[in-house]
Design a protein around this motif. Structure first.
Motif, PDB file in Angstrom:
ATOM      1  N   LEU A  63       0.824  -1.205   0.000  1.00 12.57           N
ATOM      2  CA  LEU A  63       0.000   0.000   0.000  1.00 12.57           C
ATOM      3  C   LEU A  63       0.857   1.253   0.000  1.00 12.57           C
ATOM      4  N   ASP A  64       1.915   1.241   0.802  1.00  6.94           N
ATOM      5  CA  ASP A  64       2.743   2.439   0.931  1.00  6.94           C
ATOM      6  C   ASP A  64       3.573   2.700  -0.320  1.00  6.94           C
ATOM      7  N   LYS A  65       4.166   1.664  -0.907  1.00  6.85           N
ATOM      8  CA  LYS A  65       5.094   1.849  -2.022  1.00  6.85           C
ATOM      9  C   LYS A  65       4.387   1.910  -3.376  1.00  6.85           C
ATOM     10  N   LEU A  66       3.198   1.299  -3.480  1.00  4.53           N
ATOM     11  CA  LEU A  66       2.561   1.203  -4.784  1.00  4.53           C
ATOM     12  C   LEU A  66       1.343   2.113  -4.928  1.00  4.53           C
ATOM     13  N   TYR A  67       0.429   2.049  -3.995  1.00  2.00           N
ATOM     14  CA  TYR A  67      -0.879   2.648  -4.223  1.00  2.00           C
ATOM     15  C   TYR A  67      -1.127   3.928  -3.445  1.00  2.00           C
ATOM     16  N   LEU A  68      -0.253   4.274  -2.538  1.00  2.00           N
ATOM     17  CA  LEU A  68      -0.437   5.501  -1.761  1.00  2.00           C
ATOM     18  C   LEU A  68       0.726   6.461  -2.007  1.00  2.00           C
ATOM     19  N   SER A  69       1.277   6.404  -3.225  1.00  7.35           N
ATOM     20  CA  SER A  69       2.475   7.200  -3.509  1.00  7.35           C
ATOM     21  C   SER A  69       2.172   8.469  -4.286  1.00  7.35           C
ATOM     22  N   GLY A  70       0.913   8.877  -4.333  1.00  6.63           N
ATOM     23  CA  GLY A  70       0.620  10.169  -4.927  1.00  6.63           C
ATOM     24  C   GLY A  70      -0.271  10.130  -6.148  1.00  6.63           C
ATOM     25  N   HIS A  71      -0.255   9.059  -6.931  1.00  8.84           N
ATOM     26  CA  HIS A  71      -1.117   9.000  -8.100  1.00  8.84           C
ATOM     27  C   HIS A  71      -2.466   8.404  -7.714  1.00  8.84           C
ATOM     28  N   GLN A  72      -3.438   8.533  -8.585  1.00  6.66           N
ATOM     29  CA  GLN A  72      -4.790   8.095  -8.271  1.00  6.66           C
ATOM     30  C   GLN A  72      -4.919   6.583  -8.403  1.00  6.66           C
ATOM     31  N   SER A  73      -5.354   5.948  -7.327  1.00  8.97           N
ATOM     32  CA  SER A  73      -5.548   4.497  -7.315  1.00  8.97           C
ATOM     33  C   SER A  73      -6.923   4.186  -6.759  1.00  8.97           C
ATOM     34  N   LEU A  74      -7.552   3.191  -7.360  1.00 11.33           N
ATOM     35  CA  LEU A  74      -8.830   2.668  -6.873  1.00 11.33           C
ATOM     36  C   LEU A  74      -8.586   1.239  -6.409  1.00 11.33           C
ATOM     37  N   ILE A  75      -8.679   1.015  -5.107  1.00 13.08           N
ATOM     38  CA  ILE A  75      -8.366  -0.281  -4.520  1.00 13.08           C
ATOM     39  C   ILE A  75      -9.671  -0.968  -4.123  1.00 13.08           C
ATOM     40  N   LEU A  76      -9.905  -2.144  -4.684  1.00 12.23           N
ATOM     41  CA  LEU A  76     -11.067  -2.958  -4.321  1.00 12.23           C
ATOM     42  C   LEU A  76     -10.557  -4.103  -3.455  1.00 12.23           C
ATOM     43  N   SER A  77     -10.945  -4.095  -2.195  1.00  6.56           N
ATOM     44  CA  SER A  77     -10.419  -5.104  -1.277  1.00  6.56           C
ATOM     45  C   SER A  77     -11.541  -5.664  -0.424  1.00  6.56           C
ATOM     46  N   THR A  78     -11.292  -6.830   0.140  1.00  8.08           N
ATOM     47  CA  THR A  78     -12.218  -7.432   1.088  1.00  8.08           C
ATOM     48  C   THR A  78     -11.787  -7.066   2.504  1.00  8.08           C
ATOM     49  N   ASP A  79     -12.672  -7.322   3.464  1.00 10.28           N
ATOM     50  CA  ASP A  79     -12.319  -6.998   4.850  1.00 10.28           C
ATOM     51  C   ASP A  79     -11.236  -7.921   5.387  1.00 10.28           C
ATOM     52  N   SER A  80     -10.999  -9.062   4.685  1.00 12.44           N
ATOM     53  CA  SER A  80      -9.891  -9.910   5.103  1.00 12.44           C
ATOM     54  C   SER A  80      -8.548  -9.311   4.697  1.00 12.44           C
ATOM     55  N   GLU A  81      -8.562  -8.444   3.706  1.00 11.69           N
ATOM     56  CA  GLU A  81      -7.335  -7.760   3.300  1.00 11.69           C
ATOM     57  C   GLU A  81      -7.136  -6.478   4.110  1.00 11.69           C
ATOM     58  N   ILE A  82      -8.120  -5.634   4.082  1.00 16.09           N
ATOM     59  CA  ILE A  82      -8.067  -4.366   4.829  1.00 16.09           C
ATOM     60  C   ILE A  82      -9.311  -4.308   5.708  1.00 16.09           C
ATOM     61  N   ASP A  83      -9.152  -4.623   6.966  1.00 16.99           N
ATOM     62  CA  ASP A  83     -10.266  -4.603   7.914  1.00 16.99           C
ATOM     63  C   ASP A  83     -10.598  -3.159   8.269  1.00 16.99           C
ATOM     64  N   PRO A  84     -11.822  -2.707   8.044  1.00 19.41           N
ATOM     65  CA  PRO A  84     -12.165  -1.318   8.374  1.00 19.41           C
ATOM     66  C   PRO A  84     -11.923  -0.977   9.848  1.00 19.41           C
ATOM     67  N   ASP A  85     -11.929  -1.985  10.686  1.00 15.74           N
ATOM     68  CA  ASP A  85     -11.701  -1.738  12.107  1.00 15.74           C
ATOM     69  C   ASP A  85     -10.297  -2.126  12.552  1.00 15.74           C
TER      70      ASP A  85
END
Length: 226
Positions: free
Chosen positions: A179-201
């Motif tokens: 997440l830090d090196k690929l998708y949160l590095s400044g360009h626009q990304s749309l990430i589709l994930s399940t709660d097993s990948e990124i738990d909202p809590d």
């Protein structure tokens, strides 16, 4: 005198016959000259036609030679560009992969050959085949994600990047690095994930939520198995 006169008369007759023969020969030669001139004119016309055909053929050969040289030059340019692009992709993928999976102490990067076979490069410069290092499925997935990211960075246009469940096979530490090196590095990304990948809590979402523009969560209503 009579004998001399008779002799002169005979000589005059001979001369007249010779003159007559020469006149006929001259007429025949004139006719022959006329015929030869006609043949010469015809040959000159054929020569002109052949010269024009030769010029056209040479011109065509010149164009064909230029076209062949252009094709060869274009092929060499494409081959050189392909090698340079493959080297740039290899460098980008190698840097991202070693940083994300934290194996930069062991490897300096990776390379792709002309058939896109992958080789890891150790710190001492030794090249080893990717399959010989017994890398996990998660590391293979990281390499693929890094490959997409390297292509995106090399592109002239940078459209939004859409990724679907990119963290499914990764452990927690690698997920944060992806997440830090690929998708949160400044360009626009749309990430589709399940709660097993990124738990909202969970802690991962809390660490990245300030770097997200918008978050949407889908909740099932009615039939929870739908």
């Amino acid at each position: 005198s009579m004998e001399r006169g008779q002799e002169l008369h005979e000589r005059r007759g001979d001369l007249k016959r010779r003159c007559s023969d020469l006149n006929r020969q001259r007429e025949d030669l004139a006719i022959e000259i006329d015929q030869l001139e006609k043949q010469l004119a015809e040959l000159r016309g054929r020569e002109t036609v052949l010269e024009e055909a030769r010029d056209k053929m040479q011109h065509g050969q010149t164009l064909a030679t230029l076209a062949s040289a252009y094709r060869d030059a274009a092929r060499r340019i494409r081959e050189t560009a392909a090698v340079q692009l493959r080297e740039q992709i290899s460098q980008g993928v190698g840097e991202l992969w070693t940083r994300i999976v934290e194996r930069d102490r062991e490897f300096s990067g990776l390379e792709f050959d002309s058939h896109w076979r992958c080789f890891l490069v150790r710190k001492n410069g030794e090249r080893v085949a990717w399959e010989d290092t017994n890398t996990s499925a998660g590391q293979r997935q990281v390499r693929m994600l890094a490959f997409y990211e390297s292509l995106r960075r090399l592109a002239q246009l940078k459209p939004p990047l859409v990724v679907d469940t990119p963290l499914g096979r990764l452990d927690k530490e690698v997920r944060a690095n992806v997440l830090d090196k690929l998708y949160l590095s400044g360009h626009q990304s749309l990430i589709l994930s399940t709660d097993s990948e990124i738990d909202p809590d969970g802690p991962l979402f809390k660490n990245i939520r300030d770097r997200l523009a918008r978050v949407y969560t889908l909740h099932p209503h009615g039939d929870e198995d739908s």
